[in-house]
Design a protein around this motif. Structure first.
Motif, PDB file in Angstrom:
ATOM      1  N   MET A   1      35.790 -18.886 -41.177  1.00 26.82           N
ATOM      2  CA  MET A   1      36.739 -19.854 -40.638  1.00 26.82           C
ATOM      3  C   MET A   1      36.293 -21.285 -40.918  1.00 26.82           C
ATOM      4  O   MET A   1      37.070 -22.118 -41.386  1.00 26.82           O
ATOM      5  CB  MET A   1      36.914 -19.633 -39.121  1.00 26.82           C
TER       6      MET A   1
ATOM      7  N   VAL B   1      41.643 -13.025 -34.411  1.00 29.49           N
ATOM      8  CA  VAL B   1      42.125 -14.394 -34.585  1.00 29.49           C
ATOM      9  C   VAL B   1      42.316 -14.731 -36.059  1.00 29.49           C
ATOM     10  O   VAL B   1      41.365 -14.709 -36.844  1.00 29.49           O
ATOM     11  CB  VAL B   1      41.168 -15.412 -33.923  1.00 29.49           C
TER      12      VAL B   1
ATOM     13  N   GLU C   1      34.556 -18.389 -29.070  1.00 30.80           N
ATOM     14  CA  GLU C   1      33.292 -17.865 -29.608  1.00 30.80           C
ATOM     15  C   GLU C   1      32.864 -16.672 -28.737  1.00 30.80           C
ATOM     16  O   GLU C   1      32.810 -16.783 -27.511  1.00 30.80           O
ATOM     17  CB  GLU C   1      32.237 -18.978 -29.574  1.00 30.80           C
TER      18      GLU C   1
ATOM     19  N   TYR D   1      46.143 -21.423 -35.339  1.00 24.03           N
ATOM     20  CA  TYR D   1      45.532 -20.128 -35.033  1.00 24.03           C
ATOM     21  C   TYR D   1      46.643 -19.170 -34.642  1.00 24.03           C
ATOM     22  O   TYR D   1      47.657 -19.574 -34.069  1.00 24.03           O
ATOM     23  CB  TYR D   1      44.550 -20.262 -33.863  1.00 24.03           C
TER      24      TYR D   1
ATOM     25  N   ASP E   1      38.775 -26.951 -35.282  1.00 29.42           N
ATOM     26  CA  ASP E   1      37.767 -25.902 -35.472  1.00 29.42           C
ATOM     27  C   ASP E   1      36.892 -25.729 -34.228  1.00 29.42           C
ATOM     28  O   ASP E   1      36.222 -24.717 -34.049  1.00 29.42           O
ATOM     29  CB  ASP E   1      36.906 -26.177 -36.712  1.00 29.42           C
TER      30      ASP E   1
ATOM     31  N   ARG F   1      37.120 -11.766 -31.567  1.00 29.85           N
ATOM     32  CA  ARG F   1      37.591 -12.969 -32.271  1.00 29.85           C
ATOM     33  C   ARG F   1      37.695 -12.759 -33.780  1.00 29.85           C
ATOM     34  O   ARG F   1      38.719 -13.069 -34.401  1.00 29.85           O
ATOM     35  CB  ARG F   1      36.638 -14.155 -32.004  1.00 29.85           C
ATOM     36  N   ASP F   2      36.634 -12.245 -34.383  1.00 32.41           N
ATOM     37  CA  ASP F   2      36.569 -12.194 -35.847  1.00 32.41           C
ATOM     38  C   ASP F   2      37.625 -11.283 -36.468  1.00 32.41           C
ATOM     39  O   ASP F   2      37.993 -11.466 -37.626  1.00 32.41           O
ATOM     40  CB  ASP F   2      35.168 -11.766 -36.294  1.00 32.41           C
TER      41      ASP F   2
ATOM     42  N   TYR G   1      43.946 -17.648 -38.918  1.00 34.38           N
ATOM     43  CA  TYR G   1      44.100 -19.103 -39.017  1.00 34.38           C
ATOM     44  C   TYR G   1      44.797 -19.443 -40.317  1.00 34.38           C
ATOM     45  O   TYR G   1      44.627 -18.765 -41.334  1.00 34.38           O
ATOM     46  CB  TYR G   1      42.736 -19.810 -38.919  1.00 34.38           C
TER      47      TYR G   1
ATOM     48  N   TRP H   1      37.514 -22.483 -32.469  1.00 41.70           N
ATOM     49  CA  TRP H   1      36.816 -21.318 -33.039  1.00 41.70           C
ATOM     50  C   TRP H   1      35.339 -21.314 -32.639  1.00 41.70           C
ATOM     51  O   TRP H   1      34.802 -20.285 -32.230  1.00 41.70           O
ATOM     52  CB  TRP H   1      36.948 -21.351 -34.557  1.00 41.70           C
ATOM     53  N   ARG H   2      34.712 -22.484 -32.748  1.00 43.63           N
ATOM     54  CA  ARG H   2      33.260 -22.600 -32.506  1.00 43.63           C
ATOM     55  C   ARG H   2      32.882 -22.504 -31.035  1.00 43.63           C
ATOM     56  O   ARG H   2      31.852 -21.934 -30.685  1.00 43.63           O
ATOM     57  CB  ARG H   2      32.737 -23.946 -33.021  1.00 43.63           C
TER      58      ARG H   2
END
Length: 464
Positions: A400, A321, A306, A172, A298, A317-318, A323, A301-302
């Motif tokens: 992601m 971040v 989040e 990341y 992952d 985040r979207d 990856y 991310w989740r």
């Protein structure tokens, strides 16, 4: 195996039930593939209202009635019972081992993928085709599960179980920090040197730790899975191969040398690797824009960044971040000659070799692993499954997780599913800790080799 909460009463009741329920392996009903009356049991370390509650609910409310209905349509009367547990994973494992050793236990069993080899070597489980017949190999699901992911339930080239779900590791990075350092928003390193070069540019930013690759013993297995093992496979090595454990061989030295360059070169924070809550702190620092590059799964991310319910929420985040795939040391230098690598974990389901109805037990297991069943188990959640057809459908709104499913899973690798692995893993963690503290990669590798020889029964079982 995630933990929601544990109930002592439920755990005791579950263990009692597991001890008493041997229906699928010890009833007096007629057996065989043509039986018209069958009794089967399913075991998982989940219990309604406790550990992995949603999984238990799914088995009870969806799997069992749907399977019974499908059998009825074929003229078969099926009685299927769920045997819940809500205990510590090791306790669950011990109970299963005792049952399987005494030729008893449930028919379809959920286990951690890392137990497969250990159970296989002990004779507790057997290859699926040996238990349930040639029909196993023609199951439609295999074509939807990448060969690399099938490795989760495979030992010494034979399929022992069907993967339930899996994950993948990536790098990341913070796009805002990258922009400030003059690095691209679509960064994809092609070698370890590319990572170090990006770290050197990030080092010019005040208050920023350029690179976080988990190290040391405080982070436990996260050091192995998020750091040491991805680097090891990126150097073309494997922790266990052809019956031998990796000692102070070149890939191990290369992996430790990378740690040395990060932490000895001022690109990482050595103190963070020694703190009891170092991993959690690294999450908070990344979310606050204080870490440039972070190696994680992952899950990060989740569940970590989040925006709504993460433990270190990132509202942006979207957009912030990025990856990237983890590169091999140099192009083509990874295991299997790969340019990029990853590591994964996950659970599998196996068929008890002592089942009175092995063909029908396989039917039940494959039914639980069908696209319809896997989607049902997700209950609308975006999570990576073993099946590519399901992933394509349920992950379409999450770029992601789609990236992990499409790009990472086909090239991933797994930990050796052997009893001694956890001890070897600790030795690996200790070697990274030594390097982070200033020891040379060569000296840390030599110490690591001695420890491994002591763990695995001598130098003859170590590749150096």
């Amino acid at each position: 195996m995630s933990v929601q909460r544990r109930t002592t009463t439920g755990a005791v009741a579950a263990l009692t039930a597991l001890a008493l329920t041997m229906a699928g392996c010890g009833s007096d009903e007629p057996s065989g593939a043509d039986a018209k009356n069958i009794t089967l049991t399913i075991a998982a370390n989940s219990i309604v209202g406790g550990k992995n509650s949603a999984g238990a609910q799914w088995i009870q409310d969806w799997v069992i009635p749907k399977f019974i209905e499908a059998q009825k349509a074929k003229g078969v009367t099926a009685k299927v019972t769920f045997v819940p547990s809500g205990v510590d994973d090791e306790q669950y494992k011990t109970k299963l081992a005792l049952d399987l050793r005494s030729k008893a236990g449930p028919d379809v069993i959920a286990i951690d993928g890392i137990w497969v080899g250990e159970f296989a070597q002990a004779g507790y489980i057997k290859p699926l085709a040996d238990v349930a017949g040639a029909g196993v190999d023609s199951w439609e699901g295999w074509s939807q599960i990448p060969q690399s992911v099938q490795g989760l339930g495979t030992f010494e080239g034979k399929k022992y179980g069907v993967p339930q779900g899996t994950d993948g590791r990536v790098l990341y990075f913070n796009k805002k920090l990258f922009a400030q350092a003059g690095l691209p928003a679509d960064w994809q390193p092609k070698s370890w040197q590319d990572i170090l070069d990006a770290g050197a540019k990030l080092k010019t930013l005040p208050g920023v730790t350029p690179i976080q690759i988990n190290a040391g013993t405080a982070m436990g297995e996260a050091t192995s899975m998020q750091g040491a093992l991805p680097l090891l496979v990126g150097a073309g090595g494997e922790i266990w191969k052809d019956g031998k454990w990796a000692g102070a061989n070149q890939p191990v030295k290369d992996m430790l040398d990378f740690y040395s360059k990060v932490y000895g070169g001022g690109l990482g924070d050595p103190k963070l690797q020694q703190e009891a809550k170092g991993r959690d702190k690294s999450f908070e620092m990344f979310a606050a824009g204080k870490i440039g590059i972070l190696g994680e799964g992952d899950y990060f991310w989740r569940s970590v960044v989040e925006p709504k319910s993460g433990i270190a929420k990132m509202a942006d985040r979207d957009t912030t971040v990025g990856y990237a795939l983890i590169p091999a040391k140099q192009p083509g230098g990874g295991i299997r000659g790969q340019d990029f690598v990853s590591m994964s974990g996950g659970g599998v389901r196996v068929v008890n070799p002592n089942s009175k109805y092995p063909a029908q037990a396989w039917e039940l297991l494959s039914f639980m692993s069908s696209a319809e069943a896997v989607k049902s188990e997700l209950a609308g959640a975006a999570r990576i499954t073993a099946r590519m057809d399901v992933n394509k459908d349920v992950l379409s709104a999450d770029p992601m997780l789609s990236f992990v499913s499409q790009k990472v899973l086909p090239l991933t690798a797994y930990r050796p599913p052997l009893a001694v692995y956890p001890q070897v893993s600790v030795a690996l963690q200790e070697a990274t800790a030594a390097v982070v503290s200033g020891k040379s990669a060569a000296d840390a590798a030599a110490e690591y080799q001695k420890k491994v020889e002591g763990i695995v029964g001598g130098a003859g079982n170590v590749q150096s």
